[in-house]
Design a protein around this motif. Structure first.
Motif, PDB file in Angstrom:
ATOM      1  N   LEU A  91       0.797  -1.217   0.011  1.00 45.97           N
ATOM      2  CA  LEU A  91       0.136  -0.083   0.105  1.00 45.97           C
ATOM      3  C   LEU A  91       0.783   1.256  -0.095  1.00 45.97           C
ATOM      4  O   LEU A  91       0.457   2.254  -0.543  1.00 45.97           O
ATOM      5  CB  LEU A  91      -0.979   0.063   1.082  1.00 45.97           C
ATOM      6  CG  LEU A  91      -0.571  -0.114   2.704  1.00 45.97           C
ATOM      7  CD1 LEU A  91      -0.300   1.327   3.112  1.00 45.97           C
ATOM      8  CD2 LEU A  91      -1.664  -0.550   3.483  1.00 45.97           C
ATOM      9  N   LEU A 148      -5.519   4.543   3.716  1.00 54.52           N
ATOM     10  CA  LEU A 148      -5.755   3.273   2.858  1.00 54.52           C
ATOM     11  C   LEU A 148      -5.597   2.049   3.809  1.00 54.52           C
ATOM     12  O   LEU A 148      -6.232   1.245   3.609  1.00 54.52           O
ATOM     13  CB  LEU A 148      -4.518   3.203   1.796  1.00 54.52           C
ATOM     14  CG  LEU A 148      -4.910   1.946   0.730  1.00 54.52           C
ATOM     15  CD1 LEU A 148      -6.286   1.750   0.005  1.00 54.52           C
ATOM     16  CD2 LEU A 148      -3.842   1.988  -0.337  1.00 54.52           C
ATOM     17  N   LEU A 149      -4.739   2.072   4.707  1.00 55.67           N
ATOM     18  CA  LEU A 149      -4.382   1.006   5.589  1.00 55.67           C
ATOM     19  C   LEU A 149      -5.782   0.769   6.683  1.00 55.67           C
ATOM     20  O   LEU A 149      -6.298  -0.217   6.874  1.00 55.67           O
ATOM     21  CB  LEU A 149      -3.173   1.288   6.849  1.00 55.67           C
ATOM     22  CG  LEU A 149      -3.175   0.402   7.941  1.00 55.67           C
ATOM     23  CD1 LEU A 149      -2.728  -0.906   7.539  1.00 55.67           C
ATOM     24  CD2 LEU A 149      -1.970   1.150   8.795  1.00 55.67           C
ATOM     25  N   VAL A 167      -7.057  -4.258  -0.323  1.00 54.60           N
ATOM     26  CA  VAL A 167      -6.328  -2.971  -0.522  1.00 54.60           C
ATOM     27  C   VAL A 167      -6.601  -2.367  -1.942  1.00 54.60           C
ATOM     28  O   VAL A 167      -6.892  -1.233  -2.087  1.00 54.60           O
ATOM     29  CB  VAL A 167      -4.820  -3.185  -0.784  1.00 54.60           C
ATOM     30  CG1 VAL A 167      -4.029  -1.813  -0.844  1.00 54.60           C
ATOM     31  CG2 VAL A 167      -4.263  -3.611   0.804  1.00 54.60           C
ATOM     32  N   VAL A 186      -8.380   1.514  -3.028  1.00 52.62           N
ATOM     33  CA  VAL A 186      -7.641   2.421  -3.437  1.00 52.62           C
ATOM     34  C   VAL A 186      -8.557   3.542  -4.018  1.00 52.62           C
ATOM     35  O   VAL A 186      -8.061   4.737  -3.916  1.00 52.62           O
ATOM     36  CB  VAL A 186      -6.747   1.916  -4.629  1.00 52.62           C
ATOM     37  CG1 VAL A 186      -6.010   2.799  -5.502  1.00 52.62           C
ATOM     38  CG2 VAL A 186      -5.693   1.068  -3.922  1.00 52.62           C
ATOM     39  N   SER A 197      -8.590  -0.395   4.304  1.00 53.48           N
ATOM     40  CA  SER A 197      -8.679  -1.676   3.956  1.00 53.48           C
ATOM     41  C   SER A 197      -8.877  -2.884   5.053  1.00 53.48           C
ATOM     42  O   SER A 197      -9.418  -3.884   4.938  1.00 53.48           O
ATOM     43  CB  SER A 197      -7.245  -2.005   3.548  1.00 53.48           C
ATOM     44  OG  SER A 197      -6.878  -1.218   2.262  1.00 53.48           O
TER      45      SER A 197
END
Length: 327
Positions: free
Chosen positions: A241, A266-267, A287, A291, A270
């Motif tokens: 990522l 994003l972490l 992930v 995005v 996800s």
């Protein structure tokens, strides 16, 4: 502290079952927008804020109202206009003749779900009134900080086709939104279902009449958030990522790519997606699924690229195709 804030944390398994039911409950009122419903729910689970983009009439306001009803949370709506002042958002000191003192009158920001309708129609000064609320979960009026309720989430909408009389959100404020959710026009089958529901008596102002009932609570959200933070992320997926975020900065059509804040966002998203899917670990597919909603509002295209018809989602497609995923 309110009774809702004092509620004990729910069991993670019970919270998961409740939040899975939540999507179906919202679907009783909002038809054919499952991706948008999930995107907003992920924002809530991550304690983030959500930007919704769609033309008028695609149920943006209805989505927020249905979500609040199904979660048994308080919600307020602000219609942003050119003459809206910061105090209209945060609240202000009002003179009380009975006590001969100034008392603070809370603004609509003191709620769980704040619907900021057409946020780009108000000047930057008023837009910035939301910055502290979004980042610090408090507002400061006359030097006194005042905490906001927990949970607190801003769900802002903007119209992608009307630009006259609008004030584009600055990059600093866009970056404070966890995800940007698109609400497209429905396909023919979905539109037939929407019209048929109205023909059968559906009233978007009467969610209880539509059968929308509270199926989850603030305690469920708190338990879910704690479980999501414990969701395992393999070092290889973490590196993946990060490489995706860095690749957006190197794309030829982009002048501004995803920041490190975007990578941490994003972490978080996800992890939330994996938890909703019933897993305690994140995969590269998780992930990839997040995005676009997590990065699309953080990228700024070069003017010449826009003239050539390049889109942000197109850039993200290229990034996903070129950055190798771990096996």
């Amino acid at each position: 502290m309110t009774e809702q804030q004092q509620a004990p944390a729910a069991d993670p398994d019970a919270a998961h079952a409740a939040l899975v039911r939540l999507r179906g409950e919202v679907g009783k009122a909002v038809v054919g927008q499952d991706a948008a419903v999930t995107g907003v729910l992920i924002g809530l689970l991550c304690r983030g804020h959500v930007l919704i983009e769609g033309v008028p009439g695609t149920a943006k306001t209805l989505l927020v109202r249905a979500l609040a009803a199904a979660l048994d949370l308080t919600t307020t709506r602000i219609q942003f206009t050119a003459d809206l002042m910061p105090g209209d958002v945060t609240g202000s000191l009002v003179y009380d003749a009975a006590t001969s003192r100034f008392a603070f009158r809370e603004g609509p920001v003191f709620t769980n779900l704040l619907l900021a309708d057409e946020i780009n129609r108000t000047p930057p000064k008023t837009q910035s009134a939301l910055l502290e609320a979004m980042e610090e979960r408090q507002v400061t009026v006359e030097g006194t900080p005042r905490p906001l309720p927990d949970p607190f989430c801003v769900i802002a909408t903007q119209n992608p086709v009307e630009y006259e009389g609008t004030y584009p959100l600055p990059e600093a404020q866009l970056d404070r939104f966890l995800v940007k959710v698109m609400m497209p026009l429905p396909d023919r089958e979905t539109e037939n279902r929407v019209v048929a529901a109205h023909a059968a008596g559906f009233d978007p102002r009467d969610l209880a009449g539509a059968g929308v009932r509270p199926v989850a609570s603030a305690a469920d959200l708190a338990a879910a958030a704690a479980a999501i933070r414990r969701t395992h992320v393999d070092p290889a997926v973490l590196q993946y990522l990060v490489e995706l975020a860095r690749a957006t900065r190197e794309a030829p059509a982009v002048t501004l790519g995803a920041s490190p804040r975007g990578a941490t966002a994003l972490l978080a998203t996800s992890r939330a997606w994996a938890w909703l899917a019933g897993r305690d670990y994140v995969t590269p597919d998780d992930v990839q699924s997040l995005v676009r909603p997590t990065f699309r509002h953080r990228l700024q295209l070069r003017p010449e690229a826009e003239i050539e018809g390049v889109t942000v989602d197109g850039v993200l497609e290229t990034v996903l195709a070129t950055v190798p995923a771990p096996r």
